[in-house]
Design a protein around this motif. Structure first.
Motif, PDB file in Angstrom:
ATOM      1  N   VAL A  23       0.771  -1.274  -0.056  1.00 22.15           N
ATOM      2  CA  VAL A  23      -0.060  -0.035  -0.036  1.00 22.15           C
ATOM      3  C   VAL A  23       0.927   1.333   0.052  1.00 22.15           C
ATOM      4  N   GLY A  24       2.206   1.113  -0.099  1.00 19.65           N
ATOM      5  CA  GLY A  24       2.800   2.334  -0.182  1.00 19.65           C
ATOM      6  C   GLY A  24       2.962   3.066   1.234  1.00 19.65           C
ATOM      7  N   ASP A  25       2.767   4.319   1.133  1.00 18.47           N
ATOM      8  CA  ASP A  25       2.663   5.146   2.167  1.00 18.47           C
ATOM      9  C   ASP A  25       1.171   5.735   2.643  1.00 18.47           C
ATOM     10  N   GLY A  26       0.176   4.838   2.130  1.00 20.06           N
ATOM     11  CA  GLY A  26      -1.280   5.244   2.350  1.00 20.06           C
ATOM     12  C   GLY A  26      -1.575   5.700   3.498  1.00 20.06           C
ATOM     13  N   TYR A  27      -1.147   4.588   4.693  1.00 18.25           N
ATOM     14  CA  TYR A  27      -1.639   5.191   6.138  1.00 18.25           C
ATOM     15  C   TYR A  27      -1.025   6.482   6.553  1.00 18.25           C
ATOM     16  N   GLN A  28       0.260   6.603   5.987  1.00 14.76           N
ATOM     17  CA  GLN A  28       0.865   8.018   6.380  1.00 14.76           C
ATOM     18  C   GLN A  28       0.167   9.060   5.674  1.00 14.76           C
ATOM     19  N   SER A  29      -0.349   8.808   4.374  1.00 15.03           N
ATOM     20  CA  SER A  29      -1.045  10.030   3.839  1.00 15.03           C
ATOM     21  C   SER A  29      -2.506  10.082   4.502  1.00 15.03           C
ATOM     22  N   LEU A  30      -3.098   8.974   5.354  1.00 19.09           N
ATOM     23  CA  LEU A  30      -4.193   9.005   5.874  1.00 19.09           C
ATOM     24  C   LEU A  30      -4.101   9.981   7.342  1.00 19.09           C
ATOM     25  N   TRP A  31      -2.889   9.569   7.859  1.00 20.19           N
ATOM     26  CA  TRP A  31      -2.609  10.475   9.151  1.00 20.19           C
ATOM     27  C   TRP A  31      -2.400  11.821   8.526  1.00 20.19           C
ATOM     28  N   ASP A  32      -1.466  12.218   7.457  1.00 21.97           N
ATOM     29  CA  ASP A  32      -1.467  13.662   7.081  1.00 21.97           C
ATOM     30  C   ASP A  32      -2.874  14.186   6.976  1.00 21.97           C
ATOM     31  N   LEU A  33      -3.566  13.619   6.529  1.00 22.74           N
ATOM     32  CA  LEU A  33      -5.075  14.263   6.258  1.00 22.74           C
ATOM     33  C   LEU A  33      -5.670  14.589   7.538  1.00 22.74           C
ATOM     34  N   TRP A  34      -5.899  13.781   8.512  1.00 21.96           N
ATOM     35  CA  TRP A  34      -6.202  13.641   9.874  1.00 21.96           C
ATOM     36  C   TRP A  34      -5.528  14.750  10.567  1.00 21.96           C
ATOM     37  N   TRP A  35      -4.098  14.708  10.473  1.00 25.11           N
ATOM     38  CA  TRP A  35      -3.405  15.505  11.279  1.00 25.11           C
ATOM     39  C   TRP A  35      -3.689  17.113  10.912  1.00 25.11           C
ATOM     40  N   VAL A  36      -3.676  17.424   9.577  1.00 20.33           N
ATOM     41  CA  VAL A  36      -4.090  18.668   9.211  1.00 20.33           C
ATOM     42  C   VAL A  36      -5.400  19.240   9.554  1.00 20.33           C
ATOM     43  N   ARG A  37      -6.437  18.327   9.427  1.00 21.23           N
ATOM     44  CA  ARG A  37      -7.779  18.602  10.054  1.00 21.23           C
ATOM     45  C   ARG A  37      -7.694  18.934  11.648  1.00 21.23           C
ATOM     46  N   ARG A  38      -7.182  18.073  12.323  1.00 15.22           N
ATOM     47  CA  ARG A  38      -7.022  18.075  13.824  1.00 15.22           C
ATOM     48  C   ARG A  38      -6.468  19.587  14.246  1.00 15.22           C
ATOM     49  N   SER A  39      -5.172  19.825  13.491  1.00 16.60           N
ATOM     50  CA  SER A  39      -4.591  20.967  13.820  1.00 16.60           C
ATOM     51  C   SER A  39      -5.100  22.206  13.273  1.00 16.60           C
ATOM     52  N   ILE A  40      -5.865  22.306  12.223  1.00 14.62           N
ATOM     53  CA  ILE A  40      -6.529  23.412  11.726  1.00 14.62           C
ATOM     54  C   ILE A  40      -7.856  23.688  12.706  1.00 14.62           C
ATOM     55  N   LEU A  41      -8.703  22.562  12.839  1.00 18.35           N
ATOM     56  CA  LEU A  41      -9.843  22.688  13.844  1.00 18.35           C
ATOM     57  C   LEU A  41      -9.194  23.142  15.288  1.00 18.35           C
ATOM     58  N   SER A  42      -8.138  22.818  15.673  1.00 17.71           N
ATOM     59  CA  SER A  42      -7.761  23.201  16.926  1.00 17.71           C
ATOM     60  C   SER A  42      -6.721  24.382  17.090  1.00 17.71           C
ATOM     61  N   LEU A  43      -6.789  25.276  15.663  1.00 19.24           N
ATOM     62  CA  LEU A  43      -5.860  26.423  15.577  1.00 19.24           C
ATOM     63  C   LEU A  43      -4.439  26.186  15.922  1.00 19.24           C
ATOM     64  N   ALA A  44      -4.040  25.077  15.819  1.00 21.16           N
ATOM     65  CA  ALA A  44      -2.498  24.686  15.825  1.00 21.16           C
ATOM     66  C   ALA A  44      -1.587  24.668  14.706  1.00 21.16           C
ATOM     67  N   ASN A  45      -0.465  24.801  14.671  1.00 21.85           N
ATOM     68  CA  ASN A  45       0.414  24.767  13.380  1.00 21.85           C
ATOM     69  C   ASN A  45       0.582  23.243  13.017  1.00 21.85           C
ATOM     70  N   PRO A  46       0.057  23.021  11.873  1.00 20.16           N
ATOM     71  CA  PRO A  46       0.070  21.801  11.132  1.00 20.16           C
ATOM     72  C   PRO A  46       1.409  21.186  10.937  1.00 20.16           C
ATOM     73  N   TYR A  47       2.513  22.102  11.063  1.00 14.82           N
ATOM     74  CA  TYR A  47       3.839  21.479  10.567  1.00 14.82           C
ATOM     75  C   TYR A  47       4.561  21.226  12.067  1.00 14.82           C
ATOM     76  N   LEU A  48       3.802  21.274  13.248  1.00 15.51           N
ATOM     77  CA  LEU A  48       4.350  20.908  14.251  1.00 15.51           C
ATOM     78  C   LEU A  48       3.651  19.885  14.979  1.00 15.51           C
ATOM     79  N   THR A  49       4.226  18.629  15.600  1.00 15.93           N
ATOM     80  CA  THR A  49       3.431  17.972  16.102  1.00 15.93           C
ATOM     81  C   THR A  49       3.953  17.030  17.346  1.00 15.93           C
ATOM     82  N   ASN A  50       3.249  16.856  18.431  1.00 14.57           N
ATOM     83  CA  ASN A  50       3.882  15.902  19.430  1.00 14.57           C
ATOM     84  C   ASN A  50       3.210  14.593  19.444  1.00 14.57           C
TER      85      ASN A  50
END
Length: 175
Positions: free
Chosen positions: A1-28
């Motif tokens: 599946v290549g990096d499909g799960y990573q791409s799913l995480w990317d979509l999820w992370w951008v949504r989560r960070s944007i809706l919580s008004l956080a920087n999508p380029y930083l994560t813990n």
């Protein structure tokens, strides 16, 4: 599946960070508790932002699949429009759209490389660059810049670099 799960995480992370008004380029969420920056990661913030309504209503996997399918459809359509602008031949333009939109490169990248499958903005940028040469309209500048920005924030930065090199060659040829 290549990096499909990573791409799913990317979509999820951008949504989560944007809706919580956080920087999508930083994560813990990676290397907890210290975190990691995602500046050199294959993050596609525009894809994540554009799919937020779909993620909230239809789910993450649907949003990912929608992006992949749209990359094929829009890539083929953009190549069709570019070829039609240059050749004025509908049959050749249709064939050009099929060849670009459904190329082997595109299919291979569809197996989990969301940033690399997003080639659909390339023909639109080139189309409006040609239109800018022929029509000198601020509308063409706006659309060319929009598609260049979409290539940068939804696709991969190597595409922006290649479009920049193409633009330099294009301008040098026109001088």
């Amino acid at each position: 599946v290549g990096d499909g799960y990573q791409s799913l995480w990317d979509l999820w992370w951008v949504r989560r960070s944007i809706l919580s008004l956080a920087n999508p380029y930083l994560t813990n969420y990676v290397y907890y508790p210290y975190g990691a920056d995602l500046f050199v990661h294959s993050l596609s913030p525009a894809a994540g932002i554009m799919t937020i309504p779909f993620q909230l209503t239809l789910g993450l996997v649907f949003s990912y699949n929608l992006l992949i399918i749209l990359s094929f459809v829009l890539g083929g359509y953009g190549a069709y429009k570019l070829a039609h602008y240059i050749t004025k031949d509908p049959k050749a333009s249709f064939f050009s759209g099929l060849v670009f939109g459904f190329s082997s490169y595109h299919f291979v990248r569809a197996f989990g490389h969301m940033n690399l499958v997003s080639i659909q903005w390339i023909p639109f940028y080139v189309l409006f660059l040609f239109k800018l040469r022929d029509e000198k309209s601020t509308r063409n500048i706006f659309f060319a810049l929009t598609f260049l920005i979409l290539a940068g924030f939804m696709a991969d930065l190597q595409y922006v670099l290649l479009l920049g090199l193409f633009t330099l060659c294009f301008v040098a040829r026109e001088l």
